[in-house]
Design a protein around this motif. Structure first.
Motif, PDB file in Angstrom:
ATOM      1  N   GLY A   2      47.612 -44.910 -36.806  1.00  8.45           N
ATOM      2  CA  GLY A   2      47.080 -46.002 -36.596  1.00  8.45           C
ATOM      3  C   GLY A   2      46.311 -46.634 -37.855  1.00  8.45           C
ATOM      4  N   ARG A  14      45.220 -44.820 -40.152  1.00  6.69           N
ATOM      5  CA  ARG A  14      44.121 -44.098 -40.647  1.00  6.69           C
ATOM      6  C   ARG A  14      45.005 -42.849 -41.211  1.00  6.69           C
ATOM      7  NH1 ARG A  14      39.689 -41.851 -38.134  1.00  6.69           N
ATOM      8  NH2 ARG A  14      40.829 -42.066 -36.293  1.00  6.69           N
ATOM      9  N   ILE A  46      44.923 -39.207 -41.064  1.00 10.58           N
ATOM     10  CA  ILE A  46      44.066 -38.172 -40.247  1.00 10.58           C
ATOM     11  C   ILE A  46      44.030 -36.896 -40.727  1.00 10.58           C
ATOM     12  CG2 ILE A  46      44.175 -37.291 -37.717  1.00 10.58           C
ATOM     13  CD1 ILE A  46      43.598 -40.418 -37.952  1.00 10.58           C
ATOM     14  N   SER A  80      35.088 -32.599 -33.469  1.00 13.54           N
ATOM     15  CA  SER A  80      35.869 -33.329 -32.692  1.00 13.54           C
ATOM     16  C   SER A  80      36.407 -34.436 -33.669  1.00 13.54           C
ATOM     17  CB  SER A  80      35.184 -33.720 -31.536  1.00 13.54           C
ATOM     18  OG  SER A  80      36.133 -34.557 -30.795  1.00 13.54           O
ATOM     19  N   GLY A  81      37.756 -34.632 -33.620  1.00 13.40           N
ATOM     20  CA  GLY A  81      38.293 -35.868 -34.550  1.00 13.40           C
ATOM     21  C   GLY A  81      38.599 -35.600 -35.884  1.00 13.40           C
ATOM     22  N   CYS A  82      38.533 -34.278 -36.345  1.00 15.15           N
ATOM     23  CA  CYS A  82      38.627 -34.064 -37.526  1.00 15.15           C
ATOM     24  C   CYS A  82      40.182 -33.813 -38.192  1.00 15.15           C
ATOM     25  CB  CYS A  82      37.663 -32.840 -38.206  1.00 15.15           C
ATOM     26  SG  CYS A  82      38.244 -31.216 -37.716  1.00 15.15           S
ATOM     27  N   GLY A  83      40.949 -33.703 -37.364  1.00 14.01           N
ATOM     28  CA  GLY A  83      42.310 -33.627 -37.316  1.00 14.01           C
ATOM     29  C   GLY A  83      42.986 -32.487 -37.340  1.00 14.01           C
ATOM     30  N   LYS A  84      42.234 -31.320 -36.344  1.00 13.02           N
ATOM     31  CA  LYS A  84      42.957 -29.986 -36.154  1.00 13.02           C
ATOM     32  C   LYS A  84      44.075 -30.069 -35.266  1.00 13.02           C
ATOM     33  CE  LYS A  84      39.000 -28.996 -33.976  1.00 13.02           C
ATOM     34  NZ  LYS A  84      38.340 -30.167 -34.075  1.00 13.02           N
ATOM     35  N   THR A  85      43.840 -30.871 -34.402  1.00 14.96           N
ATOM     36  CA  THR A  85      45.105 -30.786 -33.263  1.00 14.96           C
ATOM     37  C   THR A  85      46.218 -31.433 -33.810  1.00 14.96           C
ATOM     38  OG1 THR A  85      43.817 -30.627 -31.214  1.00 14.96           O
ATOM     39  CG2 THR A  85      46.051 -31.728 -31.094  1.00 14.96           C
ATOM     40  N   THR A  86      46.151 -32.571 -34.698  1.00 12.21           N
ATOM     41  CA  THR A  86      47.088 -33.467 -35.520  1.00 12.21           C
ATOM     42  C   THR A  86      47.850 -32.154 -36.312  1.00 12.21           C
ATOM     43  OG1 THR A  86      45.923 -35.411 -35.295  1.00 12.21           O
ATOM     44  CG2 THR A  86      47.625 -35.191 -37.137  1.00 12.21           C
TER      45      THR A  86
HETATM   46  N1  LIG Z   1      48.462 -41.322 -31.805  1.00 13.48           N
HETATM   47  C1  LIG Z   1      47.463 -41.668 -32.433  1.00 13.48           C
HETATM   48  N2  LIG Z   1      47.207 -43.048 -33.104  1.00 13.48           N
HETATM   49  C2  LIG Z   1      46.060 -43.195 -33.556  1.00 13.48           C
HETATM   50  N3  LIG Z   1      45.095 -42.015 -33.983  1.00 13.48           N
HETATM   51  C3  LIG Z   1      45.086 -40.951 -33.476  1.00 13.48           C
HETATM   52  C4  LIG Z   1      46.402 -40.617 -32.631  1.00 13.48           C
HETATM   53  N4  LIG Z   1      46.270 -39.357 -32.442  1.00 13.48           N
HETATM   54  C5  LIG Z   1      44.971 -38.892 -32.788  1.00 13.48           C
HETATM   55  N5  LIG Z   1      44.434 -39.976 -33.780  1.00 13.48           N
HETATM   56  C6  LIG Z   1      43.074 -39.779 -34.095  1.00 13.48           C
HETATM   57  O1  LIG Z   1      43.158 -39.005 -35.025  1.00 13.48           O
HETATM   58  C7  LIG Z   1      41.962 -38.299 -35.195  1.00 13.48           C
HETATM   59  C8  LIG Z   1      41.928 -36.625 -35.295  1.00 13.48           C
HETATM   60  O2  LIG Z   1      42.651 -36.491 -34.059  1.00 13.48           O
HETATM   61  P1  LIG Z   1      42.889 -34.913 -33.678  1.00 13.48           P
HETATM   62  O3  LIG Z   1      43.761 -34.417 -34.388  1.00 13.48           O
HETATM   63  O4  LIG Z   1      43.048 -34.611 -32.241  1.00 13.48           O
HETATM   64  O5  LIG Z   1      41.621 -34.254 -33.583  1.00 13.48           O
HETATM   65  P2  LIG Z   1      40.810 -32.896 -33.532  1.00 13.48           P
HETATM   66  O6  LIG Z   1      41.682 -32.137 -32.765  1.00 13.48           O
HETATM   67  O7  LIG Z   1      40.095 -32.472 -34.587  1.00 13.48           O
HETATM   68  O8  LIG Z   1      39.707 -33.249 -32.388  1.00 13.48           O
HETATM   69  C9  LIG Z   1      40.995 -38.972 -33.970  1.00 13.48           C
HETATM   70  O9  LIG Z   1      40.128 -39.726 -34.523  1.00 13.48           O
HETATM   71  C10 LIG Z   1      42.040 -39.431 -33.146  1.00 13.48           C
HETATM   72  O10 LIG Z   1      41.271 -40.641 -32.434  1.00 13.48           O
END
Ligand SMILES: Nc1ncnc2c1ncn2[C@@H]1O[C@H](COP(=O)(O)OP(=O)(O)O)[C@@H](O)[C@H]1O
Ligand SMILES: [Mg+2]
Length: 342
Positions: free
Chosen positions: A18, A20, A22, A42-48
Motif C-alpha cells: 500500500g 508503505r 512495511i 502490533s503493526g511493526c511488520g512481524k507477520t509480513t
Molecule cells: N496487504 C497489505 N496492504 C497494505 N498494508 C498492509 C498489508 N498487509 C499488512 N499491511 C500493513 O503492514 C503493517 C505490518 O503488518 P504486520 O506484518 O501484520 O504486523 P505485525 O504482525 O507486526 O502486527 C501494518 O500496518 C499493516 O496494516
C-alpha cells in the motif's frame, strides 16, 4: 552443509505494501537449531516478515536462505519450512490424525509412511489419544498442539510460528509455550517465533529480535536485552523504565535521556538521597510499585518489604542508569553509576 552455515539467513529483506515500507532492509542470521523471536508492537511488520520467510509473500528486495540454499524464488510448498498459524487453521470436518496427515497426502507420501509419521508426531505432542477426535472436540491447547504436529510431520528444516499462543488463556499459554520450547529443543529445529508478548519471547528464545517500524532495533539473548537495551525504544519496550533528563533529576543535556529501571530506584530515609514525596502505591503481592515525585520528576520504584504511605517524605537514590544520546545507548553508561558521574 558446514557448521558455519546459518539455519536461516535473511539478507536485506524489504516489503512495500500500500505504498508503505512495511519491512525495511531486514537482515538476520539464525544458527542451526536456534529459536529466535521477532518481538514488537502490533503493526511493526512481524507477520509480513514471517510470510516472506514462509513464501506466502514475495519480497521486493532481499534474499532468504535456509541451511545455505536460496529459497527466495520458491513457492511455499517447495520450501523446507512449515508454519503454525495463530488461528490453528485446522479442517473442522477432519479428525486430528487426518489434519496432521494432510500435508503429507498433498505431497503424495506413501500411505504406510504417512500412518507411521502421523503416529510418531502425535506421540511427540502428546495427542495420540485424540487421533480420532475432531478439532471441535478438543481444547484450545490441544488444537494448538495438533497444529504444531501438522507442521512437524513435514520434517521441516525451519519452523515458523505466528503468535501461536494468543488464543489461549494466560495459564495455558505458559504451559504450551514450555511444551513448544521443549519439543523444539529435542528436535533441534531452527525456529522463528512471532509474538508481541515480551514475557513469552524472553521465556522461550535463545535470542530476541526487537522490531520497530519494519526494522530490527536489537537482536540479543533475553538477559542482555534487559541489561543493555541498545536503543531507547528497546529500553521502553522491554520491561519498564523511568525516562529521565538526567540521573540527578536535574535539567540534563540536549537530545539525551537516561533510562532507569524501577528496581534501580531505591527509597531511603528522607534525610538521605534526593528529597521526594510518595504520590501512589500499587501493591503487586511480593512487591509494590511506588510513585515518587522528586525535583518535579515522577519516578516509579519497586519496593519489597515495608511500603511507605502516600504523602510520606522519602529520599531517592538511583543505583543504575543508562544514557541514550539521540535514542542510542551510550555503552559507557553500562559501567557503575559512580564512574559515569565522574
Ligand atoms: N496487504 C497489505 N496492504 C497494505 N498494508 C498492509 C498489508 N498487509 C499488512 N499491511 C500493513 O503492514 C503493517 C505490518 O503488518 P504486520 O506484518 O501484520 O504486523 P505485525 O504482525 O507486526 O502486527 C501494518 O500496518 C499493516 O496494516
Ligand atoms: Mg502479526
Amino acid at each position: 552443509m558446514n557448521s558455519m552455515t546459518p539455519g536461516l539467513r535473511l539478507a536485506g529483506l524489504t516489503k512495500i505494501l500500500g505504498g508503505r515500507t512495511i519491512v525495511d532492509d531486514l537482515s538476520l542470521d539464525l544458527e542451526p537449531g536456534e529459536l529466535v523471536s521477532l518481538l514488537g508492537p502490533s503493526g511493526c511488520g512481524k507477520t509480513t516478515t514471517l510470510r516472506m520467510i514462509a513464501g506466502f509473500l514475495t519480497p521486493d528486495a532481499g534474499t532468504i536462505e535456509v541451511q545455505g540454499s536460496d529459497v527466495t524464488a520458491l513457492g511455499p510448498e517447495r520450501r523446507p519450512s512449515a508454519m503454525v498459524f495463530q488461528n490453528y487453521a485446522l479442517w473442522p470436518h477432519m479428525t486430528v490424525a487426518k489434519n496432521v496427515a494432510y500435508p503429507l497426502k498433498v505431497a503424495r507420501v506413501a500411505r504406510r509412511e504417512i500412518a507411521d509419521r502421523v503416529a510418531e508426531v502425535l506421540e511427540l505432542v502428546g495427542l495420540s489419544h485424540h487421533a480420532d477426535s475432531r478439532p471441535a472436540q478438543i481444547s484450545g491447547g490441544e488444537q494448538q498442539r495438533a497444529s504444531l504436529a501438522r507442521a512437524l510431520v513435514q520434517r521441516p528444516k525451519l519452523l515458523l510460528l505466528d503468535e501461536p499462543l494468543s488464543n489461549l488463556d494466560a495459564k495455558l499459554r505458559v504451559r504450551v509455550r514450555e511444551e513448544i520450547r521443549d519439543i523444539q529443543q529435542r528436535l533441534g529445529i531452527t525456529t522463528v517465533l512471532v509474538t508481541h508478548d515480551q514475557e513469552e519471547a524472553m521465556a522461550v528464545s535463545d535470542r530476541v529480535a526487537v522490531m520497530n517500524g519494519g526494522r530490527i532495533e536489537q537482536v540479543s539473548a533475553p538477559a542482555e536485552l534487559y541489561r543493555a537495551p541498545a536503543t531507547e525504544f528497546v529500553a521502553g519496550f522491554i520491561g519498564s523504565s523511568n525516562r529521565l533528563a538526567s540521573p540527578d533529576l536535574g535539567p540534563g543535556e540536549n537530545d539525551v535521556h537516561w533510562m532507569v529501571r524501577p528496581e534501580h530506584v531505591v527509597l531511603v530515609p528522607a534525610d538521605e538521597g534526593i528529597p521526594g514525596r510518595v504520590t501512589r502505591v500499587l501493591p503487586h503481592g511480593h512487591f509494590a510499585e511506588v510513585a515518587v515525585v522528586a525535583r518535579g520528576t515522577e519516578l516509579r520504584a519497586y519496593v519489597s518489604g515495608e511500603t511507605p504511605a502516600v504523602g510520606a517524605d522519602v529520599g531517592v537514590r538511583i543505583e543504575s542508569a543508562l544514557r541514550y544520546a539521540n535514542g542510542v545507548l551510550d555503552t559507557r553508561s553500562l559501567a557503575p553509576i559512580e564512574r559515569i558521574a565522574a
